[in-house]
Design an enzyme around this catalytic site. Structure first.
Site, PDB file in Angstrom:
ATOM      1  N   ARG A   1      -6.652  60.434  -7.170  1.00  0.00           N
ATOM      2  CA  ARG A   1      -6.797  60.966  -5.806  1.00  0.00           C
ATOM      3  C   ARG A   1      -6.096  60.035  -4.837  1.00  0.00           C
ATOM      4  O   ARG A   1      -5.408  60.463  -3.916  1.00  0.00           O
ATOM      5  CB  ARG A   1      -8.274  61.147  -5.422  1.00  0.00           C
ATOM      6  CG  ARG A   1      -8.455  61.401  -3.915  1.00  0.00           C
ATOM      7  CD  ARG A   1      -9.781  62.036  -3.524  1.00  0.00           C
ATOM      8  NE  ARG A   1     -10.912  61.472  -4.212  1.00  0.00           N
ATOM      9  CZ  ARG A   1     -11.436  60.257  -3.991  1.00  0.00           C
ATOM     10  NH1 ARG A   1     -10.917  59.468  -3.064  1.00  0.00           N
ATOM     11  NH2 ARG A   1     -12.461  59.843  -4.687  1.00  0.00           N
TER      12      ARG A   1
ATOM     13  N   TYR B   1       1.150  80.613  12.324  1.00  0.00           N
ATOM     14  CA  TYR B   1       0.730  81.247  11.065  1.00  0.00           C
ATOM     15  C   TYR B   1      -0.730  81.698  11.159  1.00  0.00           C
ATOM     16  O   TYR B   1      -1.577  80.964  11.672  1.00  0.00           O
ATOM     17  CB  TYR B   1       0.921  80.220   9.947  1.00  0.00           C
ATOM     18  CG  TYR B   1       0.389  80.630   8.607  1.00  0.00           C
ATOM     19  CD1 TYR B   1       0.987  81.669   7.894  1.00  0.00           C
ATOM     20  CD2 TYR B   1      -0.697  79.985   8.034  1.00  0.00           C
ATOM     21  CE1 TYR B   1       0.510  82.047   6.663  1.00  0.00           C
ATOM     22  CE2 TYR B   1      -1.176  80.350   6.791  1.00  0.00           C
ATOM     23  CZ  TYR B   1      -0.569  81.383   6.112  1.00  0.00           C
ATOM     24  OH  TYR B   1      -1.046  81.749   4.890  1.00  0.00           O
TER      25      TYR B   1
ATOM     26  N   ASP C   1       5.262  72.314  12.402  1.00  0.00           N
ATOM     27  CA  ASP C   1       5.207  73.007  11.117  1.00  0.00           C
ATOM     28  C   ASP C   1       6.618  73.532  10.853  1.00  0.00           C
ATOM     29  O   ASP C   1       7.084  74.461  11.510  1.00  0.00           O
ATOM     30  CB  ASP C   1       4.190  74.160  11.182  1.00  0.00           C
ATOM     31  CG  ASP C   1       4.082  74.930   9.867  1.00  0.00           C
ATOM     32  OD1 ASP C   1       5.051  74.906   9.081  1.00  0.00           O
ATOM     33  OD2 ASP C   1       3.044  75.581   9.650  1.00  0.00           O
TER      34      ASP C   1
ATOM     35  N   LYS D   1       6.550  77.645   0.119  1.00  0.00           N
ATOM     36  CA  LYS D   1       7.613  78.532   0.584  1.00  0.00           C
ATOM     37  C   LYS D   1       8.979  77.977   0.161  1.00  0.00           C
ATOM     38  O   LYS D   1       9.223  77.886  -1.027  1.00  0.00           O
ATOM     39  CB  LYS D   1       7.485  78.715   2.095  1.00  0.00           C
ATOM     40  CG  LYS D   1       6.028  78.929   2.574  1.00  0.00           C
ATOM     41  CD  LYS D   1       5.416  80.228   2.132  1.00  0.00           C
ATOM     42  CE  LYS D   1       3.914  80.327   2.379  1.00  0.00           C
ATOM     43  NZ  LYS D   1       3.450  80.088   3.750  1.00  0.00           N
TER      44      LYS D   1
HETATM   45  C1  PLP Z   1       2.152  79.784   4.376  1.00  0.00           C
HETATM   46  C2  PLP Z   1       2.150  78.989   5.606  1.00  0.00           C
HETATM   47  C3  PLP Z   1       1.165  78.028   5.858  1.00  0.00           C
HETATM   48  C4  PLP Z   1      -0.014  77.811   4.918  1.00  0.00           C
HETATM   49  O1  PLP Z   1       0.403  77.246   3.717  1.00  0.00           O
HETATM   50  P1  PLP Z   1      -0.343  77.498   2.301  1.00  0.00           P
HETATM   51  O2  PLP Z   1       0.494  76.727   1.363  1.00  0.00           O
HETATM   52  O3  PLP Z   1      -0.333  78.970   2.049  1.00  0.00           O
HETATM   53  O4  PLP Z   1      -1.729  76.977   2.456  1.00  0.00           O
HETATM   54  C5  PLP Z   1       1.269  77.287   7.009  1.00  0.00           C
HETATM   55  N1  PLP Z   1       2.279  77.482   7.898  1.00  0.00           N
HETATM   56  C6  PLP Z   1       3.221  78.409   7.695  1.00  0.00           C
HETATM   57  C7  PLP Z   1       4.292  78.594   8.712  1.00  0.00           C
HETATM   58  C8  PLP Z   1       3.191  79.195   6.554  1.00  0.00           C
HETATM   59  O5  PLP Z   1       4.131  80.130   6.386  1.00  0.00           O
END
Ligand code: PLP
Length: 382
Positions: free
Chosen positions: A46, A98, A170, A195
């Site tokens: 961890r 998001y 983000d 992504k």
């Molecule tokens: C998918 C997404 C998230 C969340 O991420 P996860 O890996 O699904 O928990 C946060 N911000 C954006 C812009 C996203 O597209």
């Protein structure tokens, strides 16, 4: 080392004990110690794991930051970043974030005493007006999901620093190939690595990188304390995915530009949201701060077409949540990714029930265009 080379050789790219050119999956929870009370490099997974460290060092280099951290999901990464703050703190948040982030802030973190104001972060005056003595940070996405709004990161970071606030970006929709927020003055950049960074729809992961060591140390402390870490198998898979980011992003961007041009000339498309639209409101900023315009595009069909028939008639483009993968994925945010946002707020923010979001994959463009054409035809028939 240039960015495309860093993707392959950055961070820790080989096993330091055996020379294995792919960092091994260190599938272990604990590490044998040789002296009692010593300071071993690794003690418990961890706290630190060599496979995770490899991808953490890699993302830190790719984002031009000093410290990188890997989490079990983008949401875990976002939660850990917001754990920097305490009850009573106020954070300015983009109004088109998001859906899962919206849910985390409004149903979890608000209950724990954090206070948020949602603002269109393209409007610097509105952001400045939202700053209060309790404000600690500005949190934004650019491009936003799903409306592809572009905020000026450098201008916001300047405003933030003048007010002693952290700027948190983000960067999921752009990826570090397209945009590097820390270079533009942001303090923290984070990703849903599920992504573009992972890139193959086979992984859930999150990453955080900080511009300075002090904030990095705090994130590291929280990562260990909260424990939402990325496991060794997934760390390995993520590093493997990242190696091809440059070639994938080039292909995504090329295909997306062609789909934009196709949609633009089709009278059955009533609205298009794409950072590379020269007639769009944010084009200048996008051109300045991004390297290309990304692989995401949203659009609306004219009222006489059936959204349901269009989507269900597609044969190659897949109806699914998520984005940033080699295969093209399509969805209706109002029903799917943004379903957790109350309709009134969603509509006020411009996300109509007919909005369609397309994550353009790297398939042969002629196949994608043919798929779209056939589905548009099918959507016309009653
Ligand atoms: C998918 C997404 C998230 C969340 O991420 P996860 O890996 O699904 O928990 C946060 N911000 C954006 C812009 C996203 O597209």
């Amino acid at each position: 080392m240039k960015f495309n080379t860093k993707l392959i050789h950055g961070g820790i790219s080989q096993d330091q004990t055996t020379g294995a050119v792919s960092v091994p999956i260190y599938q272990t929870s604990t590490f044998a110690q040789t002296v009692l009370g010593g300071e071993p490099a690794y003690e418990y997974s961890r706290t630190g794991n060599p496979t995770r460290l490899a991808v953490e060092k890699l993302i830190a280099e790719l984002e031009n930051g000093v410290a990188g951290y890997a989490f079990a999901s983008g949401s875990a990464a976002i939660h850990t970043v917001f754990s920097l703050f305490s009850a009573g703190d106020h954070i300015i948040v983009g109004n088109d974030v998001y859906g899962g982030t919206f849910r985390l802030l409004n149903t979890v973190l608000k209950r724990q005493g954090l206070d948020f104001t949602a603002v269109d972060t393209r409007d610097l005056k509105a952001v400045a007006a939202a700053v209060t003595p309790a404000t600690k940070a500005i949190y934004l996405e650019t491009p936003t999901n799903p409306l592809m709004h572009i905020s000026d990161i450098a201008a916001l970071a300047k405003l933030a620093h003048n007010n002693n606030l952290l700027t948190i970006v983000d960067n999921t929709f752009a990826s570090p190939y397209v945009q590097r927020p820390l270079d533009l003055g942001a303090d923290i950049v984070l990703h849903s690595a599920s992504k573009y960074l992972g890139g193959h729809s086979d992984l859930i992961a999150g990453l955080v990188v900080t511009k300075n060591q002090a904030v990095g140390d705090q994130i590291g402390y929280l990562q260990n304390a909260i424990g939402g870490i990325l496991a060794p198998q997934d760390s390995w898979l993520l590093q493997r995915g990242i190696k091809t980011l440059a070639v994938r992003m080039e292909a995504h961007q090329k295909n997306t530009q062609q789909i934009f041009e196709f949609l633009q000339q089709d009278p059955r498309i009533s609205k298009i949201f794409y950072p590379g639209d020269p007639t769009g409101p944010d084009y200048q900023v996008a051109q300045r701060q991004m390297h290309g315009f990304g692989g995401m595009i949203s659009f609306e069909l004219t009222e006489n077409l059936s959204v349901k028939k269009f989507i269900e008639s597609l044969k190659i483009i897949t109806l699914a949540e998520s984005l940033g993968s080699v295969e093209s994925l399509i969805e209706v945010p109002a029903i799917m990714t943004h379903g957790s946002i109350p309709e009134k707020i969603r509509l006020a923010n411009g996300i109509s029930n007919r909005l369609i979001r397309l994550s353009v994959g790297i398939e042969q463009i002629t196949d994608l265009l043919a798929d779209l054409k056939e589905a548009l035809q099918a959507a016309q028939t009653k």
